[in-house]
Design a protein around this motif. Structure first.
Motif, PDB file in Angstrom:
ATOM      1  N   HIS A   1       0.600  17.885 -23.726  1.00 33.34           N
ATOM      2  CA  HIS A   1      -0.283  16.771 -23.389  1.00 33.34           C
ATOM      3  C   HIS A   1       0.334  15.530 -24.009  1.00 33.34           C
ATOM      4  CE1 HIS A   1      -3.861  14.190 -23.394  1.00 33.34           C
ATOM      5  NE2 HIS A   1      -3.672  14.007 -24.685  1.00 33.34           N
ATOM      6  N   TYR A   2       0.324  14.428 -23.261  1.00 34.93           N
ATOM      7  CA  TYR A   2       0.911  13.205 -23.794  1.00 34.93           C
ATOM      8  C   TYR A   2      -0.160  12.178 -24.095  1.00 34.93           C
ATOM      9  CZ  TYR A   2       4.268   9.419 -24.471  1.00 34.93           C
ATOM     10  OH  TYR A   2       5.016   8.405 -25.002  1.00 34.93           O
TER      11      TYR A   2
ATOM     12  N   ARG B   1      -0.608   6.637 -28.526  1.00 39.05           N
ATOM     13  CA  ARG B   1      -0.178   7.001 -29.881  1.00 39.05           C
ATOM     14  C   ARG B   1       1.230   7.570 -29.895  1.00 39.05           C
ATOM     15  NH1 ARG B   1      -5.598   8.550 -29.948  1.00 39.05           N
ATOM     16  NH2 ARG B   1      -6.826   7.358 -31.443  1.00 39.05           N
ATOM     17  N   LYS B   2       1.889   7.577 -28.742  1.00 41.25           N
ATOM     18  CA  LYS B   2       3.235   8.162 -28.633  1.00 41.25           C
ATOM     19  C   LYS B   2       3.275   9.544 -29.284  1.00 41.25           C
ATOM     20  CE  LYS B   2       6.800   5.021 -28.736  1.00 41.25           C
ATOM     21  NZ  LYS B   2       7.692   4.091 -29.363  1.00 41.25           N
ATOM     22  N   THR B   3       2.295  10.363 -28.899  1.00 44.90           N
ATOM     23  CA  THR B   3       2.215  11.701 -29.494  1.00 44.90           C
ATOM     24  C   THR B   3       2.221  12.770 -28.403  1.00 44.90           C
ATOM     25  OG1 THR B   3       0.993  10.829 -31.367  1.00 44.90           O
ATOM     26  CG2 THR B   3       0.868  13.202 -31.018  1.00 44.90           C
TER      27      THR B   3
ATOM     28  N   GLN C   1      11.494   9.170 -30.861  1.00 42.28           N
ATOM     29  CA  GLN C   1      10.560   8.076 -31.157  1.00 42.28           C
ATOM     30  C   GLN C   1       9.100   8.477 -30.995  1.00 42.28           C
ATOM     31  OE1 GLN C   1      12.043   4.879 -28.672  1.00 42.28           O
ATOM     32  NE2 GLN C   1      14.095   5.459 -29.367  1.00 42.28           N
ATOM     33  N   GLN C   2       8.875   9.732 -30.593  1.00 47.73           N
ATOM     34  CA  GLN C   2       7.506  10.220 -30.445  1.00 47.73           C
ATOM     35  C   GLN C   2       7.140  11.044 -31.685  1.00 47.73           C
ATOM     36  OE1 GLN C   2       6.256   9.159 -27.365  1.00 47.73           O
ATOM     37  NE2 GLN C   2       8.313   8.290 -27.176  1.00 47.73           N
TER      38      GLN C   2
END
Ligand SMILES: Nc1ncnc2c1ncn2[C@@H]1O[C@H](COP(=O)(O)OP(=O)(O)OP(=O)(O)O)[C@@H](O)[C@H]1O
Ligand SMILES: [Mg+2]
Length: 416
Positions: free
Chosen positions: A276-277, A281-283, A352-353
């Motif tokens: 799941h993206y 939050r770039k998570t 970067q995530q």
């Protein structure tokens, strides 16, 4: 029962002295193809034949047992011509000797089974955890509780086998630190603990090709761990921006789904991470994975359907035929576009995530832990045309993850 003669020649001499070792905890570890799994399978068959011992054999993920340790034990039974004496029941995951003693296989992911199984006769004298670095310490402590009871005269054993992938591992802290183990050692033994370190050199059954593959390894980390059997120290890992969590309670929030498929077959697994993206939050939350060798496209289609239904999958475009077959079987799949330098740029984007991996996704954890830049023999990162080169190994789920986020990476520049 009739007398069975097993010639000592069938064993690797490095292991033979340990056939009857009684230490409470027994650690068989070292380099790749050193004969650990075969020896421990031989020992299990030998113990069943002698009677008095039952085995509970575990790996972290139950479905990986059948293709590995169960197969090794079956092979020993066949090689030794003992089919008549054993009943092999694949559906239950049991092997029973005609004297009533047995092996039961179980995944540590099947908590209910682990809690409830007992052998038909006596207690589990032996627990063998194969690829023990996949497991956490708490699971092993729970397992030891399964060994209560039984004949006090038969020593109980917990056997762990694995490659020494990371010196930071709990197994190192728990069993190696406290005895001040050094890499020059091959063996340690007291009443409670046996440690035996082996490498390919201890396996007289290897082919010249196997040996030259291992001796030809140039990457420092892989050479240390898999050729020399030394505890791995990772300097140049690629991903440090990840952690493991129990995501079960969050699953209903996982709506922005991504899935990417890297095809394998005999040597390499087919691998598909599902995540799941959370874009703001770039998570990335990786909450499911497929990771299996020998998967036909039929089985793959069924597995994908069961896991994510009709949601989209981005597959490795190098395998257009499989993509086409899966489409024909009703899977919502298309090929990755892969821009120039897509591997490196995909890596940089993923770096970067924040990547959070569910605790059940053992293979994703392993890949993230070990994925690293290629090093020369002195440990310096190898560059090609000015760019660092990732090691092309154990990166199946990571490749799938890159494919699945290809569209999200277009903020970058190569599709512009
Ligand atoms: N006693 C034996 N008799 C015949 N062949 C053997 C024996 N021991 C090992 N081999 C051969 O060597 C191969 C490697 O052995 P094995 O799988 O036991 O190594 P391992 O130490 O478990 O390796 P890994 O760390 O990669 O799991 C086996 O697949 C088998 O072909
Ligand atoms: Mg093995």
């Amino acid at each position: 029962m009739k007398q069975v003669d097993i010639h000592s020649e069938v064993f690797n001499p490095a292991y033979y002295p340990y056939l009857d070792s009684a230490n409470r905890v027994q650690v068989f570890y070292g380099g790749a193809s050193s004969g650990k799994s075969v020896f421990l399978s031989q020992r299990a068959v030998y113990d069943l034949l002698n009677g008095g011992r039952n085995y509970l054999i575990c790996r972290q993920i139950g479905r990986t047992i059948r293709g590995s340790v169960a197969q090794e034990i079956t092979k020993v039974i066949t090689d030794w011509g003992l089919h008549g004496l054993f009943q092999i029941n694949k559906t239950d995951g049991t092997i029973i000797c005609s004297n009533g003693y047995q092996v039961i296989f179980a995944g540590l992911d099947d908590v209910e089974k682990i809690k409830s199984i007992t052998p038909a006769k006596g207690a589990f004298t032996d627990i063998w955890v194969e690829e023990a670095t996949e497991t956490d310490e708490r699971a092993i402590k729970q397992l030891i509780k399964r060994q209560r009871g039984g004949d006090a005269k038969v020593p109980k054993r917990l056997t762990l086998s694995f490659n020494p992938i990371l010196q930071l591992h709990w197994i190192y802290k728990r069993y190696f630190s406290q005895i001040a183990w050094t890499e020059e050692q091959k063996e340690y033994s007291d009443d409670n603990l046996l440690i035996l370190k082996t490498t390919y050199k201890d396996n007289k059954f290897l082919t010249a090709g196997d040996v030259s593959d291992l001796e030809g390894e140039t990457d420092k980390y892989f050479r240390d761990v898999y050729t020399l059997g030394n505890w791995g120290v990772l300097g140049n890992v690629i991903f440090t921006n990840w952690r493991v969590e129990d995501l079960a309670a969050m699953s209903d929030q996982f709506t922005n789904h991504r899935a990417g498929l890297d095809f394998g077959f005999s040597n390499d697994p087919s691998a598909m991470p599902v995540s799941h993206y959370d874009r703001s939050r770039k998570t990335i939350y990786v909450y499911k994975e497929i990771y299996e060798t020998g998967m036909t496209n039929d089985v793959m289609a069924e597995t994908v359907k069961a896991m994510i239904g009709n949601k989209e999958v981005i597959g490795d475009s190098a395998d257009a035929r499989s993509i086409n077959e899966l489409q024909n079987k009703g899977i919502n799949i298309r090929g990755a576009k892969k821009g120039p330098d897509s591997v490196l740029h995909g890596i940089q984007w993923l770096q970067q995530q924040t990547i959070i991996v569910d605790k059940s996704c053992i293979n994703m954890r392993n890949e993230l832990q070990q994925y690293k830049w290629k090093e020369d023999a002195s440990g310096e990162i190898v560059h090609r045309n000015g760019d660092p080169v990732p090691v092309d190994r154990d990166n199946h789920l990571i490749d799938g993850l890159r494919y699945s986020y290809e569209e999200d990476m277009t903020d970058g520049w190569w599709f512009a």
